[in-house]
Design a protein around this motif. Sequence first.
Motif, short mmCIF file in Angstrom:
data_model
loop_
_atom_site.label_atom_id
_atom_site.label_comp_id
_atom_site.label_asym_id
_atom_site.label_seq_id
_atom_site.Cartn_x
_atom_site.Cartn_y
_atom_site.Cartn_z
N ALA A 29 0.61 -1.33 0.09
CA ALA A 29 0.10 -0.03 -0.44
C ALA A 29 0.72 1.29 0.15
O ALA A 29 0.38 2.10 -0.49
CB ALA A 29 -1.03 -0.09 1.16
N GLU A 30 1.91 1.13 0.41
CA GLU A 30 2.59 2.26 0.80
C GLU A 30 3.98 2.76 -0.59
O GLU A 30 3.78 3.75 -0.96
CB GLU A 30 4.32 2.68 1.77
CG GLU A 30 3.20 2.23 3.00
CD GLU A 30 4.23 2.25 4.39
OE1 GLU A 30 3.92 2.48 5.40
OE2 GLU A 30 5.89 1.31 4.42
N ILE A 31 3.97 1.46 -1.32
CA ILE A 31 4.38 1.25 -2.59
C ILE A 31 3.52 1.85 -3.70
O ILE A 31 4.01 3.23 -4.57
CB ILE A 31 5.24 0.34 -2.79
CG1 ILE A 31 6.20 -0.48 -2.48
CG2 ILE A 31 5.05 -0.08 -4.59
CD1 ILE A 31 6.46 -1.72 -2.34
N ALA A 32 2.46 1.42 -3.46
CA ALA A 32 1.58 2.24 -4.02
C ALA A 32 1.10 3.52 -3.72
O ALA A 32 1.02 4.78 -4.84
CB ALA A 32 0.17 1.39 -3.67
N TYR A 85 0.30 5.79 15.16
CA TYR A 85 -0.21 6.51 14.07
C TYR A 85 -0.40 4.96 12.82
O TYR A 85 0.66 4.26 12.35
CB TYR A 85 0.44 6.92 13.21
CG TYR A 85 -0.39 7.84 12.05
CD1 TYR A 85 -1.32 8.83 12.49
CD2 TYR A 85 0.34 7.30 10.68
CE1 TYR A 85 -2.22 8.93 11.32
CE2 TYR A 85 -0.65 7.84 10.17
CZ TYR A 85 -1.86 8.91 10.40
OH TYR A 85 -2.45 9.38 8.87
N THR A 86 -2.12 5.15 12.07
CA THR A 86 -2.35 4.17 11.32
C THR A 86 -3.18 4.97 10.69
O THR A 86 -3.44 5.75 11.03
CB THR A 86 -3.05 2.65 12.05
OG1 THR A 86 -4.12 3.11 12.30
CG2 THR A 86 -2.41 2.11 13.08
N GLY A 123 -7.75 1.90 2.26
CA GLY A 123 -9.42 1.16 2.02
C GLY A 123 -9.40 0.26 3.71
O GLY A 123 -8.65 0.18 4.70
N PRO A 124 -10.59 0.03 3.64
CA PRO A 124 -11.59 -0.67 5.33
C PRO A 124 -10.34 -2.11 5.20
O PRO A 124 -10.17 -1.90 6.84
CB PRO A 124 -12.62 -1.09 5.05
CG PRO A 124 -12.39 -1.94 2.89
CD PRO A 124 -11.36 -0.36 2.80
N ALA A 125 -9.45 -2.99 5.06
CA ALA A 125 -9.32 -4.04 5.15
C ALA A 125 -7.85 -4.07 6.07
O ALA A 125 -7.88 -4.40 6.97
CB ALA A 125 -9.22 -5.70 4.22
N LEU A 126 -7.51 -2.60 5.67
CA LEU A 126 -5.96 -2.33 5.81
C LEU A 126 -5.77 -1.33 7.24
O LEU A 126 -5.06 -0.69 8.83
CB LEU A 126 -4.84 -1.73 5.05
CG LEU A 126 -4.52 -3.32 4.33
CD1 LEU A 126 -3.54 -2.74 3.32
CD2 LEU A 126 -3.77 -4.33 5.19
N ALA A 127 -6.98 -0.47 7.46
CA ALA A 127 -7.41 0.77 7.70
C ALA A 127 -7.04 0.57 9.35
O ALA A 127 -8.13 -0.90 9.66
CB ALA A 127 -8.30 1.36 7.87
N GLY A 128 -6.63 1.24 10.53
CA GLY A 128 -6.46 0.54 11.95
C GLY A 128 -5.33 -0.59 12.78
O GLY A 128 -5.52 -0.41 13.26
#
Length: 480
Positions: free
Chosen positions: A104-107, A120-121, A128-133
């Motif tokens: 996600a960071e690379i994108a 911090y997240t 997106g919801p799957a990685l949030a938090g």
Amino acid sequence: MTAIVPSAPSPGAPPPVDAAHDPHLSGLFEPVIDEIDAGDLEVVGELPSEMDGMYLRNGPNPRFTPLGSYVFPLEGDGMVHGLWVSGGKARYANRFVHTPMLDAEIAAGRALWGGLMTGYTPGAEEVGPALAGAMKDLPDINVVRHGGRLLALAESAPPYALTPELATRGRETFGGSLPAGLCAHPKVDPRTGEMVVFCYGLEAPYLTWSVLGPDGSARRTPTAVPDVDVPVMIHDMALTERFVVLVLGPMYFDVAAAMRGGSLLSWRPEDGTRIALIPRDGGPMRWAHTEAFWSWHSANAYDTDDGGVVLDYVEWSRPGGLSPNTGPVVGGLSRAVIDPERGAITRDFLIDPHGMEFPRVDDRRLGQRHDVVALGTKTGRHELAGGEFDAVLWVDTAAGRSVTWDAGDLSVGEPCFVPRPGDDDATHGWWVTFATDRTDRSSWFVVFPGADPGSGPVARVRIPVRVPLGLHGAWLPTEE
Ligand SMILES: [Fe+2]
């Protein structure tokens, strides 16, 4: 190409740390970002013709400048460096461990997660919801092959499975048997083929142990270690034929303090250090208590004929860098002799403690009596970062001798033993590691003869890119 990319954080995210002034983000620890393949490498000297396999080494390598905090050695994206040897020739490849968070960071082209100490997240609008938090997965510490899996290991969290060419398969939970994951230093018993692991957590049960059979399936699912009623940090373990050995230094997670802006980790020497002896047959466990010390790494442990347990490990007076105290701490290879029945323990340094870490033995001796322990060590002649060494030390614990190879301008990593195929005699094998020259930043794979390692490398393989200093590795013989 090297250098991590300064990146503008999201609104609300912590600002990037000052990487240029962080010893573990600069100098020989400076991360690399390119994933490369290079064959037919230059060999100075001669690679042993019988050496056939791959040396893999993991380590923290943040793809983007960390946000808010960076705590070495506990965080950073994982990067595995591989050196394949066969027929006297060598090739190299390196790959990030591609977690969904890193991808996600690379994108996004920038860091999205804050450092461990910030908590911090990123939100769903960014990842997106799957990685949030979610906290960032950090499979950046070690690498092991067991039960048909090649695993990049995190600190008491799910590991990531890799292909033999180091592509990331994904998070591994062993068919759901180990949902919380495992430690960064599992031990594979060479007699039984079992891999024994532990896992600590911030919530009860705070400490569990598990066993994976030779086929990689769970033979014992996570089993709580009794009498551990606080979250405690434990980095390594040891194994004997009878016991799982865990050193519980008084280093606790203090989530409440962290929420108040204090340190997540709390060092309380008044509690002393406890060593847990957990019978592998499931019998009642034993504890031994002693004064406070800290240990990152064990070398090996074994049972003695009179029912005792010997544990060789690197002892520190306290966890430098992670404890609030200041001033120098010095680590040394130490031996604890434990009486499981009485809970008695004696500890003695095996060699004058002068700064050493990353102890390794011939892995074929794990859980049994060993002779030689190899470590990275410091000559004291150079200014080195924590986790950086300018010499390799071999301590023959049976003969009471030691030998040091002064690496000169090279900074060296953890030594790893390579057996000669079909030959039980460790003096016929080799010790290997990565090394990088502090003057020109060239990196090398170095091979020492097991019979006389202090005489220096019999072969050096030039890596065409810099291999940043890192953490732990493994030699994996080519499988039939
Ligand atoms: Fe470690």
